[in-house]
Design an enzyme around this catalytic site. Structure first.
Site, PDB file in Angstrom:
ATOM      1  N   LYS A  93       0.825  -1.212   0.000  1.00 50.42           N
ATOM      2  CA  LYS A  93       0.000   0.000   0.000  1.00 50.42           C
ATOM      3  C   LYS A  93       0.863   1.267   0.000  1.00 50.42           C
ATOM      4  O   LYS A  93       2.063   1.224   0.304  1.00 50.42           O
ATOM      5  CB  LYS A  93      -0.939  -0.031   1.209  1.00 50.42           C
ATOM      6  CG  LYS A  93      -2.020  -1.117   1.105  1.00 50.42           C
ATOM      7  CD  LYS A  93      -3.025  -0.992   2.241  1.00 50.42           C
ATOM      8  CE  LYS A  93      -4.151  -1.983   2.104  1.00 50.42           C
ATOM      9  NZ  LYS A  93      -5.145  -1.826   3.197  1.00 50.42           N
ATOM     10  N   TYR A 142     -12.243  -1.423  -4.277  1.00 50.96           N
ATOM     11  CA  TYR A 142     -12.789  -1.648  -2.935  1.00 50.96           C
ATOM     12  C   TYR A 142     -14.316  -1.532  -2.901  1.00 50.96           C
ATOM     13  O   TYR A 142     -14.872  -1.212  -1.856  1.00 50.96           O
ATOM     14  CB  TYR A 142     -12.177  -0.664  -1.948  1.00 50.96           C
ATOM     15  CG  TYR A 142     -10.800  -1.068  -1.435  1.00 50.96           C
ATOM     16  CD1 TYR A 142     -10.637  -2.180  -0.605  1.00 50.96           C
ATOM     17  CD2 TYR A 142      -9.667  -0.335  -1.748  1.00 50.96           C
ATOM     18  CE1 TYR A 142      -9.392  -2.546  -0.112  1.00 50.96           C
ATOM     19  CE2 TYR A 142      -8.407  -0.702  -1.259  1.00 50.96           C
ATOM     20  CZ  TYR A 142      -8.287  -1.810  -0.441  1.00 50.96           C
ATOM     21  OH  TYR A 142      -7.058  -2.169   0.059  1.00 50.96           O
ATOM     22  N   ASN A 157      -2.172   0.410   6.643  1.00 53.57           N
ATOM     23  CA  ASN A 157      -1.700  -0.852   7.227  1.00 53.57           C
ATOM     24  C   ASN A 157      -0.822  -1.676   6.268  1.00 53.57           C
ATOM     25  O   ASN A 157      -0.780  -2.900   6.341  1.00 53.57           O
ATOM     26  CB  ASN A 157      -2.880  -1.663   7.774  1.00 53.57           C
ATOM     27  CG  ASN A 157      -3.898  -1.994   6.693  1.00 53.57           C
ATOM     28  OD1 ASN A 157      -3.711  -1.657   5.530  1.00 53.57           O
ATOM     29  ND2 ASN A 157      -4.968  -2.667   7.086  1.00 53.57           N
ATOM     30  N   HIS A 195      -2.200  -5.299   1.388  1.00 49.43           N
ATOM     31  CA  HIS A 195      -3.512  -5.902   1.091  1.00 49.43           C
ATOM     32  C   HIS A 195      -3.294  -7.334   0.622  1.00 49.43           C
ATOM     33  O   HIS A 195      -2.305  -7.616  -0.067  1.00 49.43           O
ATOM     34  CB  HIS A 195      -4.214  -5.123  -0.040  1.00 49.43           C
ATOM     35  CG  HIS A 195      -5.404  -5.857  -0.596  1.00 49.43           C
ATOM     36  ND1 HIS A 195      -6.663  -5.719  -0.065  1.00 49.43           N
ATOM     37  CD2 HIS A 195      -5.513  -6.776  -1.600  1.00 49.43           C
ATOM     38  CE1 HIS A 195      -7.505  -6.522  -0.736  1.00 49.43           C
ATOM     39  NE2 HIS A 195      -6.831  -7.164  -1.665  1.00 49.43           N
ATOM     40  N   GLU A 234      -9.811  -9.572  -8.045  1.00 49.60           N
ATOM     41  CA  GLU A 234      -8.678  -8.658  -7.837  1.00 49.60           C
ATOM     42  C   GLU A 234      -7.491  -8.917  -8.777  1.00 49.60           C
ATOM     43  O   GLU A 234      -6.808  -7.967  -9.169  1.00 49.60           O
ATOM     44  CB  GLU A 234      -8.229  -8.738  -6.376  1.00 49.60           C
ATOM     45  CG  GLU A 234      -9.290  -8.198  -5.427  1.00 49.60           C
ATOM     46  CD  GLU A 234      -8.957  -8.384  -3.959  1.00 49.60           C
ATOM     47  OE1 GLU A 234      -9.746  -7.914  -3.125  1.00 49.60           O
ATOM     48  OE2 GLU A 234      -7.911  -9.000  -3.636  1.00 49.60           O
TER      49      GLU A 234
HETATM   50  P1  IDP Z   1      -8.277  -6.365   5.255  1.00 47.74           P
HETATM   51  O1  IDP Z   1      -7.388  -5.455   4.415  1.00 47.74           O
HETATM   52  O2  IDP Z   1      -7.562  -6.889   6.470  1.00 47.74           O
HETATM   53  O3  IDP Z   1      -8.930  -7.460   4.429  1.00 47.74           O
HETATM   54  P2  IDP Z   1     -10.873  -5.039   5.250  1.00 47.74           P
HETATM   55  O4  IDP Z   1     -11.878  -5.175   6.357  1.00 47.74           O
HETATM   56  O5  IDP Z   1     -11.138  -5.756   3.971  1.00 47.74           O
HETATM   57  O6  IDP Z   1      -9.438  -5.445   5.853  1.00 47.74           O
HETATM   58  O7  IDP Z   1     -10.708  -3.490   4.973  1.00 47.74           O
HETATM   59  C1  IDP Z   1     -10.028  -3.045   3.818  1.00 47.74           C
HETATM   60  C2  IDP Z   1      -9.097  -1.942   4.209  1.00 47.74           C
HETATM   61  O8  IDP Z   1      -9.866  -0.833   4.692  1.00 47.74           O
HETATM   62  C3  IDP Z   1      -8.138  -2.247   5.374  1.00 47.74           C
HETATM   63  O9  IDP Z   1      -6.996  -2.969   4.996  1.00 47.74           O
HETATM   64  C4  IDP Z   1      -7.811  -0.870   5.864  1.00 47.74           C
HETATM   65  O10 IDP Z   1      -6.855  -0.207   5.027  1.00 47.74           O
HETATM   66  C5  IDP Z   1      -9.160  -0.166   5.727  1.00 47.74           C
HETATM   67  N1  IDP Z   1      -9.951  -0.262   6.962  1.00 47.74           N
HETATM   68  C6  IDP Z   1     -10.597  -1.359   7.453  1.00 47.74           C
HETATM   69  N2  IDP Z   1     -11.224  -1.100   8.605  1.00 47.74           N
HETATM   70  C7  IDP Z   1     -10.991   0.218   8.858  1.00 47.74           C
HETATM   71  C8  IDP Z   1     -11.382   1.105   9.921  1.00 47.74           C
HETATM   72  O11 IDP Z   1     -12.069   0.728  10.878  1.00 47.74           O
HETATM   73  N3  IDP Z   1     -10.937   2.393   9.829  1.00 47.74           N
HETATM   74  C9  IDP Z   1     -10.182   2.844   8.786  1.00 47.74           C
HETATM   75  N4  IDP Z   1      -9.802   2.045   7.773  1.00 47.74           N
HETATM   76  C10 IDP Z   1     -10.190   0.756   7.806  1.00 47.74           C
HETATM   77 MG    MG Z   2     -10.270  -7.256   2.841  1.00 45.07          MG
END
Ligand code: IDP
Ligand code: MG
Length: 145
Positions: free
Chosen positions: A13, A53, A116, A119, A130
């Site tokens: 990312k 997304y 984070n 992905h 994807e």
């Molecule tokens: P993942 O990447 O672990 O699969 P997902 O729930 O699919 O997590 O969420 C996609 C992305 O959205 C996350 O990797 C993160 O960058 C962002 N995200 C998820 N939950 C939150 C939140 O509560 N606050 C802000 N960003 C979030």
């Molecule tokens: Mg996800």
């Protein structure tokens, strides 16, 4: 667990790209024997990030997430290996780095729940959306490690 060779879509990312963590992130996967079969640096537009997304379009973080994901380039990578989808998720760690197990990518390199670092597709269905989002058949390589 049954052994199935899978492909999964990983993105380094923008937060990790701008901090120079591309090599570090890929090393976590290569060290576990996952094979890089495609890679491409892309600066997503906001619209493209929203399309990628789309499953999260109702979530409160959708706007902010897609703004972040289009703020700088990402490295899109296809990894291949036995049970690659779940193994990549393990190596990445929990979405929120505060909850990620020590030794995972997110525990070590992520800033916060949004920024984070990485992905990874969460299911075969996600991978099937994807991977072709970034790569055509000719761009997926086949070789033995
Ligand atoms: P993942 O990447 O672990 O699969 P997902 O729930 O699919 O997590 O969420 C996609 C992305 O959205 C996350 O990797 C993160 O960058 C962002 N995200 C998820 N939950 C939150 C939140 O509560 N606050 C802000 N960003 C979030
Ligand atoms: Mg996800």
């Amino acid at each position: 667990m049954q052994k199935i060779t899978e492909k999964t879509l990983v993105m380094v990312k923008p937060d990790a790209v701008v901090k120079g963590f591309v090599g570090k992130v890929l090393t976590y996967f290569e060290d576990q024997g996952l094979k890089i079969v495609a890679a491409k640096m892309v600066h997503l537009s906001k619209e493209e990030a929203k399309k990628f997304y789309y499953v999260h379009q109702q979530r409160p973080f959708y706007e902010s997430l897609t703004e972040f994901m289009s703020s700088a380039p990402i490295l899109a990578v296809v990894l291949e290996g036995e049970n690659a989808i779940s193994r990549v998720r393990e190596i990445m760690g929990a979405t929120n780095p505060k909850e990620a197990k020590p030794g995972t990518i997110r525990s070590s390199l992520a800033e916060n729940v949004e920024r984070n670092a990485v992905h990874g597709s969460d299911s075969p269905e996600s991978a099937a959306y994807e991977i072709p989002f970034f790569f055509n058949q000719l761009e997926l390589c086949s070789y033995n490690l």
